[in-house]
Design a protein around this motif. Structure first.
Motif, PDB file in Angstrom:
ATOM      1  N   PHE A 180     -77.150   4.645 -61.457  1.00 43.49           N
ATOM      2  CA  PHE A 180     -77.354   3.187 -61.396  1.00 43.49           C
ATOM      3  C   PHE A 180     -76.821   2.664 -60.064  1.00 43.49           C
ATOM      4  O   PHE A 180     -77.493   1.911 -59.362  1.00 43.49           O
ATOM      5  CB  PHE A 180     -76.649   2.486 -62.555  1.00 43.49           C
ATOM      6  CG  PHE A 180     -76.739   0.979 -62.469  1.00 43.49           C
ATOM      7  CD1 PHE A 180     -77.897   0.316 -62.829  1.00 43.49           C
ATOM      8  CD2 PHE A 180     -75.662   0.233 -61.996  1.00 43.49           C
ATOM      9  CE1 PHE A 180     -77.985  -1.076 -62.720  1.00 43.49           C
ATOM     10  CE2 PHE A 180     -75.746  -1.153 -61.887  1.00 43.49           C
ATOM     11  CZ  PHE A 180     -76.906  -1.805 -62.253  1.00 43.49           C
ATOM     12  N   CYS A 247     -79.293  -6.003 -67.722  1.00 42.77           N
ATOM     13  CA  CYS A 247     -78.676  -5.386 -66.539  1.00 42.77           C
ATOM     14  C   CYS A 247     -77.799  -6.416 -65.836  1.00 42.77           C
ATOM     15  O   CYS A 247     -78.207  -7.562 -65.641  1.00 42.77           O
ATOM     16  CB  CYS A 247     -79.776  -4.894 -65.593  1.00 42.77           C
ATOM     17  SG  CYS A 247     -79.200  -4.469 -63.933  1.00 42.77           S
ATOM     18  N   CYS A 250     -79.822  -7.468 -62.444  1.00 43.40           N
ATOM     19  CA  CYS A 250     -81.140  -8.123 -62.413  1.00 43.40           C
ATOM     20  C   CYS A 250     -81.538  -8.772 -63.737  1.00 43.40           C
ATOM     21  O   CYS A 250     -82.525  -9.490 -63.795  1.00 43.40           O
ATOM     22  CB  CYS A 250     -82.207  -7.119 -61.975  1.00 43.40           C
ATOM     23  SG  CYS A 250     -82.695  -5.975 -63.287  1.00 43.40           S
ATOM     24  N   CYS A 267     -81.450   1.131 -65.550  1.00 45.18           N
ATOM     25  CA  CYS A 267     -82.192  -0.116 -65.417  1.00 45.18           C
ATOM     26  C   CYS A 267     -83.562   0.189 -64.819  1.00 45.18           C
ATOM     27  O   CYS A 267     -83.641   0.674 -63.698  1.00 45.18           O
ATOM     28  CB  CYS A 267     -81.466  -1.120 -64.519  1.00 45.18           C
ATOM     29  SG  CYS A 267     -82.484  -2.588 -64.217  1.00 45.18           S
ATOM     30  N   CYS A 270     -83.875  -1.829 -61.359  1.00 43.92           N
ATOM     31  CA  CYS A 270     -82.978  -1.513 -60.235  1.00 43.92           C
ATOM     32  C   CYS A 270     -83.094  -0.058 -59.779  1.00 43.92           C
ATOM     33  O   CYS A 270     -82.737   0.264 -58.639  1.00 43.92           O
ATOM     34  CB  CYS A 270     -81.525  -1.777 -60.616  1.00 43.92           C
ATOM     35  SG  CYS A 270     -81.129  -3.511 -60.865  1.00 43.92           S
TER      36      CYS A 270
END
Ligand SMILES: [Zn+2]
Length: 274
Positions: A180, A247, A250, A267, A270
């Protein structure tokens, strides 16, 4: 399952309290760990020897004792190492107690008993270490080395990161968090990453592992440090265990997929594939 930060937290918690002290006796429970030296071997090699150093390699702890003896411990899925005042009331699921000079009991508690406690005589290299890859903080780990190991491989990036024969100590929680932070989709074939991608993966790996150590590790189920306290890094997790939640960057719902039989969280906005 404890990963590199949790094992390192235990090492740092134990070292100042036990280094230089002798193991007096070993009390062996009725139920054994899946991989445990025989009671005779434990009694032959441990009592009377001082603990000179505690080293971590991947998810292993190595107690280097006087006379070149090594005690190797692995916490498996649910293992804990608790340092208690001697003769504390017996806790459930304690399979081994190392009585330590100065009034301390080091108790190995393990509900599922996937842990390991193996003793190695002087001059015998602990066999499990042959399978342990490079340490993420080692200078031998560079973006170019990672790119070289990944070259031509279609293996999913998350499974590549979790391969302890390559890079030691990264498990399911931290692999999701690292990817991430590096903005890479966990199913990306490892061989598709550029050198710049690997530089970002390595930077985030070190940043996240260090942050987790500083927070005392991650407690999502079982982990406790040697004083019986939980970690705090679970409060900083961005994706692991957060399927369906928005998330933090976002707002898109965090997805959960299965990779190699384990849950991966990411995510979909992302984190991009390659
Ligand atoms: Zn996002």
């Amino acid at each position: 399952m404890p990963e590199l930060p949790e094992v390192e937290v235990i090492r740092r918690g134990l070292a100042p309290r036990v280094l230089g002290r002798r193991i007096l006796t070993v009390v062996v429970g009725e139920k054994r760990l899946r991989q445990e030296s025989s009671p005779e071997e434990l009694q032959q090699w441990l009592p009377g020897r001082a603990i000179l150093e505690i080293e971590r390699r991947g998810k292993y702890l190595l107690f280097h004792l006087e006379g070149g003896v090594t005690l190797l411990l692995h916490l498996g899925m649910t293992g804990r190492l608790l340092l208690l005042p001697a003769a504390s009331p017996t806790l459930p699921h304690v399979h081994l107690i190392f009585e330590i000079e100065g009034g301390l009991d080091l108790a190995f508690q393990d509900v599922r008993r996937f842990g390991q406690a193996l003793v190695f005589p002087p001059g015998v290299e602990p066999a499990p270490l042959a399978q342990v890859g490079r340490e993420p903080f080692s200078r031998q780990v560079t973006p170019a080395w990672l790119a070289g190991e990944a070259r031509g491989r279609s293996r999913a990036l998350k499974n590549f990161l979790m391969d302890g024969r390559l890079l030691a100590g990264i498990g399911n929680i931290y692999a999701s968090e690292i990817l991430f932070a590096a903005r890479l989709h966990p199913a990306t074939p490892a061989g598709h990453l550029s050198l710049a991608d690997w530089a970002r993966v390595l930077k985030e790996t070190r940043r996240i592992l260090n942050a987790a150590i500083a927070k005392g590790g991650t407690t999502v189920a079982d982990f406790l440090n040697s004083r019986g306290e939980t970690g705090l890094f679970q409060l900083e997790l961005m994706v692991y265990g957060l399927g369906g939640e928005p998330c933090g960057k976002c707002g898109r719902a965090i997805a959960r997929i299965s990779q190699g039989g384990r849950s991966t969280f990411f995510c979909p906005r992302c984190q991009k594939g390659k």
